[in-house]
Scaffold this motif. Sequence first.
Motif, PDB file in Angstrom:
ATOM      1  N   UNK A  23     -26.531  36.388  16.950  1.00  0.00           N
ATOM      2  CA  UNK A  23     -27.724  35.794  16.786  1.00  0.00           C
ATOM      3  C   UNK A  23     -27.912  34.597  17.200  1.00  0.00           C
ATOM      4  N   UNK A  24     -26.967  34.132  18.075  1.00  0.00           N
ATOM      5  CA  UNK A  24     -27.068  32.855  18.558  1.00  0.00           C
ATOM      6  C   UNK A  24     -27.837  32.762  19.972  1.00  0.00           C
ATOM      7  N   UNK A  25     -28.787  32.170  19.917  1.00  0.00           N
ATOM      8  CA  UNK A  25     -29.953  32.222  21.184  1.00  0.00           C
ATOM      9  C   UNK A  25     -29.636  31.136  22.044  1.00  0.00           C
ATOM     10  N   UNK A  26     -29.105  29.943  21.495  1.00  0.00           N
ATOM     11  CA  UNK A  26     -28.981  28.693  22.365  1.00  0.00           C
ATOM     12  C   UNK A  26     -27.987  27.879  21.806  1.00  0.00           C
ATOM     13  N   UNK A  27     -27.449  26.857  22.503  1.00  0.00           N
ATOM     14  CA  UNK A  27     -26.349  26.052  21.999  1.00  0.00           C
ATOM     15  C   UNK A  27     -26.960  24.604  22.591  1.00  0.00           C
ATOM     16  N   UNK A  28     -26.183  23.523  21.816  1.00  0.00           N
ATOM     17  CA  UNK A  28     -26.384  22.116  22.250  1.00  0.00           C
ATOM     18  C   UNK A  28     -25.102  21.605  22.379  1.00  0.00           C
ATOM     19  N   UNK A  29     -24.666  20.686  23.352  1.00  0.00           N
ATOM     20  CA  UNK A  29     -23.641  20.158  23.899  1.00  0.00           C
ATOM     21  C   UNK A  29     -23.828  18.559  23.977  1.00  0.00           C
ATOM     22  N   UNK A  30     -22.935  17.804  23.272  1.00  0.00           N
ATOM     23  CA  UNK A  30     -23.035  16.326  23.447  1.00  0.00           C
ATOM     24  C   UNK A  30     -22.757  16.076  25.065  1.00  0.00           C
ATOM     25  N   UNK A  31     -23.622  15.497  25.698  1.00  0.00           N
ATOM     26  CA  UNK A  31     -23.500  15.377  27.149  1.00  0.00           C
ATOM     27  C   UNK A  31     -22.255  14.622  27.676  1.00  0.00           C
ATOM     28  N   UNK A  32     -22.082  13.551  26.818  1.00  0.00           N
ATOM     29  CA  UNK A  32     -21.004  12.841  27.213  1.00  0.00           C
ATOM     30  C   UNK A  32     -19.883  13.159  27.162  1.00  0.00           C
ATOM     31  N   UNK A  33     -19.479  14.408  26.439  1.00  0.00           N
ATOM     32  CA  UNK A  33     -18.334  15.326  26.233  1.00  0.00           C
ATOM     33  C   UNK A  33     -17.900  16.050  27.189  1.00  0.00           C
ATOM     34  N   UNK A  34     -18.755  16.460  28.173  1.00  0.00           N
ATOM     35  CA  UNK A  34     -18.386  17.473  29.441  1.00  0.00           C
ATOM     36  C   UNK A  34     -18.794  16.784  30.600  1.00  0.00           C
ATOM     37  N   UNK A  35     -17.858  17.275  31.495  1.00  0.00           N
ATOM     38  CA  UNK A  35     -17.994  16.836  32.853  1.00  0.00           C
ATOM     39  C   UNK A  35     -18.601  17.913  33.853  1.00  0.00           C
ATOM     40  N   UNK A  36     -19.652  17.498  34.498  1.00  0.00           N
ATOM     41  CA  UNK A  36     -20.257  18.529  35.464  1.00  0.00           C
ATOM     42  C   UNK A  36     -19.394  19.402  36.203  1.00  0.00           C
ATOM     43  N   UNK A  37     -18.361  18.989  36.698  1.00  0.00           N
ATOM     44  CA  UNK A  37     -17.639  19.640  37.922  1.00  0.00           C
ATOM     45  C   UNK A  37     -16.476  20.464  37.302  1.00  0.00           C
ATOM     46  N   UNK A  38     -16.216  20.262  35.769  1.00  0.00           N
ATOM     47  CA  UNK A  38     -15.283  21.028  35.067  1.00  0.00           C
ATOM     48  C   UNK A  38     -15.888  21.271  33.828  1.00  0.00           C
ATOM     49  N   UNK A  39     -16.876  22.147  33.858  1.00  0.00           N
ATOM     50  CA  UNK A  39     -17.452  22.721  32.594  1.00  0.00           C
ATOM     51  C   UNK A  39     -16.461  23.682  31.683  1.00  0.00           C
ATOM     52  N   UNK A  40     -16.374  23.476  30.358  1.00  0.00           N
ATOM     53  CA  UNK A  40     -15.560  24.410  29.704  1.00  0.00           C
ATOM     54  C   UNK A  40     -15.857  25.873  30.106  1.00  0.00           C
ATOM     55  N   UNK A  41     -15.006  26.566  30.108  1.00  0.00           N
ATOM     56  CA  UNK A  41     -15.121  28.162  30.360  1.00  0.00           C
ATOM     57  C   UNK A  41     -15.888  28.702  29.376  1.00  0.00           C
ATOM     58  N   UNK A  42     -15.862  28.254  28.039  1.00  0.00           N
ATOM     59  CA  UNK A  42     -16.838  29.045  27.043  1.00  0.00           C
ATOM     60  C   UNK A  42     -18.116  28.704  27.335  1.00  0.00           C
ATOM     61  N   UNK A  43     -18.407  27.407  27.863  1.00  0.00           N
ATOM     62  CA  UNK A  43     -19.733  27.186  28.049  1.00  0.00           C
ATOM     63  C   UNK A  43     -20.601  27.967  29.278  1.00  0.00           C
ATOM     64  N   UNK A  44     -19.497  28.230  30.287  1.00  0.00           N
ATOM     65  CA  UNK A  44     -19.796  29.112  31.315  1.00  0.00           C
ATOM     66  C   UNK A  44     -20.082  30.445  31.054  1.00  0.00           C
ATOM     67  N   UNK A  45     -19.250  31.017  30.218  1.00  0.00           N
ATOM     68  CA  UNK A  45     -19.518  32.307  29.769  1.00  0.00           C
ATOM     69  C   UNK A  45     -20.893  32.430  28.816  1.00  0.00           C
ATOM     70  N   UNK A  46     -21.136  31.482  28.042  1.00  0.00           N
ATOM     71  CA  UNK A  46     -22.503  31.421  27.413  1.00  0.00           C
ATOM     72  C   UNK A  46     -23.612  31.584  28.567  1.00  0.00           C
ATOM     73  N   UNK A  47     -23.383  30.736  29.247  1.00  0.00           N
ATOM     74  CA  UNK A  47     -24.686  30.653  30.157  1.00  0.00           C
ATOM     75  C   UNK A  47     -24.912  32.011  30.881  1.00  0.00           C
ATOM     76  N   UNK A  48     -23.796  32.604  31.258  1.00  0.00           N
ATOM     77  CA  UNK A  48     -23.412  33.930  32.074  1.00  0.00           C
ATOM     78  C   UNK A  48     -24.273  35.180  31.078  1.00  0.00           C
TER      79      UNK A  48
END
Length: 445
Positions: A23-48
């Motif tokens: 039942x998780x429809x969306x997530x929010x991430x602290x912008x300063x804690x992620x690097x555009x070229x090296x996104x965490x695999x967990x976030x990539x899987x959620x996006x997929x």
Amino acid sequence: MLRLGTGIGWRPEIADAVEAMPGIDWVEVVAENVCPGHLPQSLLRLRERGVTVIPHGVSLGLGGAERPDPGRLTALAERVAALGAPLVTEHIAFVRAGGALTASPRLEAGHLLPVPRTRDALDVLCDNVRIAQDALPVPLALENIAALFSWPGEELTEGQFLSELVERTGVRLLIDVANLHTNHVNRGEDPAAALAGLPVEAIAYVHVAGGFKHDGVWHDSHAHPVPRPVLDILTGLASRVAPPGVLLERDDNFPEPAELERELGAVRAAVTAGAARLAGTGKPGAAGDPGAAGDPGAAGDQGVGAPAPARSEVRQRLGVAQAAVLSSLVAGTPVPEGFDRARMGVQARALAAKRADVVARVAPELPMILGDGYRQAFLEYARSLPMSGGYRRDALDFAGHLLKPGRPQDPETRRELREWWLHRAGPAPRPRGLAARARVLLRRA
């Protein structure tokens, strides 16, 4: 119309649990804690999987006297693009002060501080929001913050301040109901009155979080369960308008996944209770009603005329006031006239404690090297030496501060601290032996 549903703040510590939660429809991430070229695999899987990811900025300081930093805006835009986000959010706050505008030392708060609800502050904020909107590729929503102190001589209520901000800029709002509760306890502001004054049609989504009360002050910790009064405020909001999205924030002291799921269930129940009241009124904005809260994707594109840029003297007046407040909180200068000195003392101690905690996270070797003396030594340092850059810079400055007077007294501890400082601060990495030593220290923890 962008309908987000129920979400949770994504943090590395709970990444696996978030992926597994139903039942998780969306997530929010602290912008300063992620690097555009090296996104965490967990976030990539959620996006997929089709889960929406929204970046939440904490360092722009749009409520500050200076114009937004172009580099920070570019970095935020890069994260929006990398995450494929339909929306980006920030705060109505100032996070730094001083500098060229006021011919005074530049200071960093390391925290979100309240702006005065005055015409000067509103003019500057509107100008800064327009600059940010022009630089960002998606609509912007701004969050109301929690505060431990109030500014004297305020001219507007929070509802009036936010309504005029929305009217003049077309910006959306991120309403944090936990912050409304915090301001009720700390500043005597009635949550129901605050909700009644809000332009609810501008809400993009809602934050819910926990905190704790200590010595009569509510601390918005994001590290405790959501209390009943916060859920009641959420129900009150949902009885006025169907929020497009509701998100549970948790930043520390993470419970077991089952407990997080129970909290999400309580959040859903609070929204459902409010929706039932709203449906009973027959007012526009009920769930499924075409008149429900507008599409955040349309923000900033509604034909709102651009406000006149804030005059330089207005920015300077605000800058001088904010520098005086921040200096009293982080540099030990006198509290400006009209402020509650006791509350300012609470805020100053909270800022120092937060600095100590965050530095311990970004440089975990320091508390390992210094042992039980780390916290006391850091708080002594923080009382008179404000943060001039980010937390990593603060860690280096703290270590350098200890080494200058010949501390720590224990020769082995001093050697380890000096080696750590040289490894981090030098022009080139130190010999690999130090890295091995750091790993030994980490294994001891």
